[in-house]
Motif scaffolding. Structure first.
Motif, short mmCIF file in Angstrom:
data_model
loop_
_atom_site.label_atom_id
_atom_site.label_comp_id
_atom_site.label_asym_id
_atom_site.label_seq_id
_atom_site.Cartn_x
_atom_site.Cartn_y
_atom_site.Cartn_z
N ALA A 1 86.65 63.73 23.37
CA ALA A 1 86.27 63.88 24.78
C ALA A 1 85.22 62.87 25.19
CB ALA A 1 85.75 65.31 25.02
N LEU A 2 84.23 62.64 24.36
CA LEU A 2 83.16 61.70 24.69
C LEU A 2 83.68 60.27 24.78
CD1 LEU A 2 80.15 61.36 25.24
CD2 LEU A 2 79.77 61.18 22.78
N VAL A 3 84.53 59.88 23.85
CA VAL A 3 85.06 58.52 23.85
C VAL A 3 85.95 58.30 25.07
CG1 VAL A 3 86.60 56.94 22.64
CG2 VAL A 3 84.86 58.18 21.37
N LEU A 4 86.80 59.26 25.40
CA LEU A 4 87.69 59.09 26.55
C LEU A 4 86.91 59.02 27.85
CD1 LEU A 4 90.68 61.46 25.68
CD2 LEU A 4 90.56 58.98 25.44
N VAL A 5 85.89 59.85 27.98
CA VAL A 5 85.09 59.85 29.21
C VAL A 5 84.36 58.53 29.40
CG1 VAL A 5 83.08 60.91 30.31
CG2 VAL A 5 84.86 62.35 29.34
N LEU A 6 83.92 57.91 28.32
CA LEU A 6 83.17 56.66 28.42
C LEU A 6 84.07 55.43 28.42
CD1 LEU A 6 80.20 57.40 25.98
CD2 LEU A 6 80.20 57.53 28.48
N ALA A 7 85.18 55.48 27.69
CA ALA A 7 86.00 54.28 27.50
C ALA A 7 86.81 53.93 28.73
CB ALA A 7 86.93 54.46 26.29
N LEU A 8 87.35 54.92 29.43
CA LEU A 8 88.21 54.62 30.58
C LEU A 8 87.44 53.96 31.72
CD1 LEU A 8 91.02 54.73 31.78
CD2 LEU A 8 90.50 57.03 32.64
N PRO A 9 86.29 54.48 32.16
CA PRO A 9 85.54 53.75 33.19
C PRO A 9 85.08 52.38 32.74
CG PRO A 9 84.79 56.03 33.03
CD PRO A 9 85.68 55.78 31.86
N ALA A 10 84.71 52.25 31.45
CA ALA A 10 84.27 50.94 30.95
C ALA A 10 85.42 49.95 30.99
CB ALA A 10 83.73 51.08 29.54
N ALA A 11 86.62 50.37 30.56
CA ALA A 11 87.77 49.47 30.60
C ALA A 11 88.15 49.12 32.03
CB ALA A 11 88.95 50.13 29.88
N TYR A 12 88.06 50.07 32.94
CA TYR A 12 88.37 49.81 34.35
C TYR A 12 87.39 48.80 34.95
CZ TYR A 12 88.82 50.68 39.36
OH TYR A 12 88.98 50.55 40.71
N ALA A 13 86.11 48.93 34.61
CA ALA A 13 85.13 47.97 35.11
C ALA A 13 85.36 46.58 34.54
CB ALA A 13 83.72 48.46 34.76
N ILE A 14 85.77 46.50 33.28
CA ILE A 14 86.02 45.20 32.66
C ILE A 14 87.23 44.52 33.28
CG2 ILE A 14 86.73 44.10 30.50
CD1 ILE A 14 85.02 46.26 29.07
N VAL A 15 88.28 45.29 33.56
CA VAL A 15 89.51 44.71 34.10
C VAL A 15 89.35 44.31 35.56
CG1 VAL A 15 91.93 45.22 34.65
CG2 VAL A 15 90.98 45.91 32.46
N ARG A 16 88.70 45.14 36.35
CA ARG A 16 88.62 44.90 37.79
C ARG A 16 87.33 44.18 38.21
NH1 ARG A 16 92.87 44.31 39.87
NH2 ARG A 16 91.93 44.71 41.93
N SER B 1 83.93 41.45 37.67
CA SER B 1 83.71 40.04 37.35
C SER B 1 82.22 39.80 37.29
CB SER B 1 84.36 39.13 38.40
OG SER B 1 83.81 39.38 39.70
N GLY B 2 81.88 38.68 36.69
CA GLY B 2 80.47 38.34 36.60
C GLY B 2 80.07 38.10 35.15
N PRO B 3 79.08 37.26 34.94
CA PRO B 3 78.65 36.94 33.57
C PRO B 3 78.05 38.14 32.84
CG PRO B 3 77.14 36.01 35.19
CD PRO B 3 78.30 36.53 35.95
N LEU B 4 77.37 39.02 33.57
CA LEU B 4 76.76 40.18 32.91
C LEU B 4 77.83 41.11 32.36
CD1 LEU B 4 74.13 41.61 32.25
CD2 LEU B 4 74.30 42.79 34.47
N LEU B 5 78.91 41.29 33.10
CA LEU B 5 80.01 42.15 32.64
C LEU B 5 80.70 41.54 31.43
CD1 LEU B 5 81.55 44.76 33.24
CD2 LEU B 5 83.08 43.42 34.69
N ARG B 6 80.92 40.22 31.46
CA ARG B 6 81.56 39.57 30.31
C ARG B 6 80.66 39.62 29.08
NH1 ARG B 6 82.99 35.79 34.40
NH2 ARG B 6 81.27 34.44 33.75
N ALA B 7 79.37 39.45 29.28
CA ALA B 7 78.45 39.54 28.15
C ALA B 7 78.42 40.95 27.57
CB ALA B 7 77.04 39.11 28.58
N GLY B 8 78.48 41.95 28.44
CA GLY B 8 78.50 43.33 27.96
C GLY B 8 79.77 43.64 27.18
N PHE B 9 80.91 43.11 27.64
CA PHE B 9 82.16 43.32 26.92
C PHE B 9 82.12 42.63 25.56
CE2 PHE B 9 86.89 42.29 26.62
CZ PHE B 9 87.18 43.52 26.09
N SER B 10 81.59 41.42 25.51
CA SER B 10 81.48 40.72 24.23
C SER B 10 80.54 41.46 23.28
CB SER B 10 80.96 39.29 24.46
OG SER B 10 81.84 38.58 25.31
N LEU B 11 79.45 42.00 23.81
CA LEU B 11 78.53 42.76 22.98
C LEU B 11 79.17 44.04 22.47
CD1 LEU B 11 75.63 42.92 21.87
CD2 LEU B 11 75.00 44.15 23.97
N LEU B 12 79.99 44.66 23.32
CA LEU B 12 80.68 45.87 22.89
C LEU B 12 81.68 45.57 21.78
CD1 LEU B 12 81.12 48.92 23.50
CD2 LEU B 12 82.94 48.22 25.04
#
Length: 297
Positions: free
Chosen positions: A104-119, A121-132
């Motif tokens: 439950a915890l992973v699904l609640v956190l992973a779906l909004p994070a993936a949606y933000a990454i896909v939709r 933009s910006g260097p901060l978002l790309r850096a956060g994805f790389s760090l993840l």
């Protein structure tokens, strides 16, 4: 020399010639090397499973007198009743709680994070994805001491929450990666149609992304459930009381308790692997399809 077309054409369907040609065509397509490898893999996997189930149905005297791979002469469920009466139910309940909470915890956190990454933009978002994604390269054994210190500072040591939080944290990067590839398969026209209708980010996530990402969510759920169910390192380091033991720790303790009673130990192991088989049988196609989604593009 010219060959008449009728001599090379395939025989009509339903005729005797077609029925005779079908096994020949199948034999030409058969790969002996692949068949041998599949047979060897079946033996490697099937023999331990047979040993596990067969020994669990035998008495201790039958196990000691007969060979280890012999079939049980008089199958019995006494070993299962012995294990269930020795605290195994508590281990099963704790493992179920940890697994369900982690999923439950992973699904609640992973779906909004993936949606933000896909939709987004910006260097901060790309850096956060790389760090993840960097979390995929760091094994839990390498950071177990900092994790132990964090859990103790949060006063979560020797609790099920102390197992759930690090388990979900280390499974989150793979979940975000799988869901990111799943959301990228959603056509851009659907996002544009939702935007024309005045849908905001929350509405798009609820009405569009959530229904279309169900295969990826099932994949992530099965992946997290199997890993949380089989987790050993975090329960070993972050718990100590018997009331907080999960199945992996319970089997470890039962190994010393039933050292001379191998059938009882095999019964406990059989009970512990049945849910994992259920996870696999229910979602094996979605698991493989979700893990490979987007990589062929």
């Amino acid at each position: 020399m010219t060959v008449h077309p009728r001599l090379t054409a395939a025989p009509p369907k339903g005729t005797a010639a077609a029925r005779r040609a079908r096994p020949l065509a199948a034999a030409r397509r058969a790969n002996p090397l692949a068949m041998a490898a599949a047979l060897a893999w079946l033996v490697v996997v099937g023999v331990p499973l047979y040993y596990l189930v067969a020994v669990s149905l035998r008495t201790r005297e039958d196990y000691l007198t007969a060979g280890p791979l012999s079939a049980p002469t008089s199958p019995t469920l006494e070993n299962y009743s012995t294990v269930l009466g020795g605290g195994f139910g508590r281990y099963l309940l704790n493992t179920t709680i940890v697994t369900a909470a982690s999923v439950a915890l992973v699904l609640v956190l992973a779906l909004p994070a993936a949606y933000a990454i896909v939709r987004g933009s910006g260097p901060l978002l790309r850096a956060g994805f790389s760090l993840l994604l960097l979390g995929l390269a760091i094994p839990a054994q390498a950071v177990i001491v900092p994790v132990y210190l964090i859990i103790t500072r949060l006063h979560l040591y020797d609790s099920l929450a102390g197992i759930v939080l690090p388990t979900a944290a280390f499974l989150l990067p793979m979940a975000v990666l799988v869901l990111t590839t799943t959301l990228r398969d959603i056509p851009e026209e659907l996002y544009e149609a939702m935007a024309i209708d005045g849908g905001g980010a929350v509405r798009v996530l609820r009405a569009l992304v959530l229904p279309l990402s169900r295969p990826g969510l099932v994949t992530v759920g099965i992946y997290v459930a199997v890993n949380a169910w089989n987790g050993f390192l975090f329960p070993l380091v972050l718990t100590q009381s018997e009331d907080r033991r999960v199945l992996t720790m319970g089997l470890w303790s039962l190994q010393g308790q039933y050292t001379s009673n191998v059938p009882a130990l095999m019964a406990a192991m059989t009970l512990s692997v049945l849910p994992v088989f259920a996870f696999y049988l229910i979602g094996r196609r979605r698991l493989v399809g979700g893990l490979t989604a987007g990589f062929g593009k």
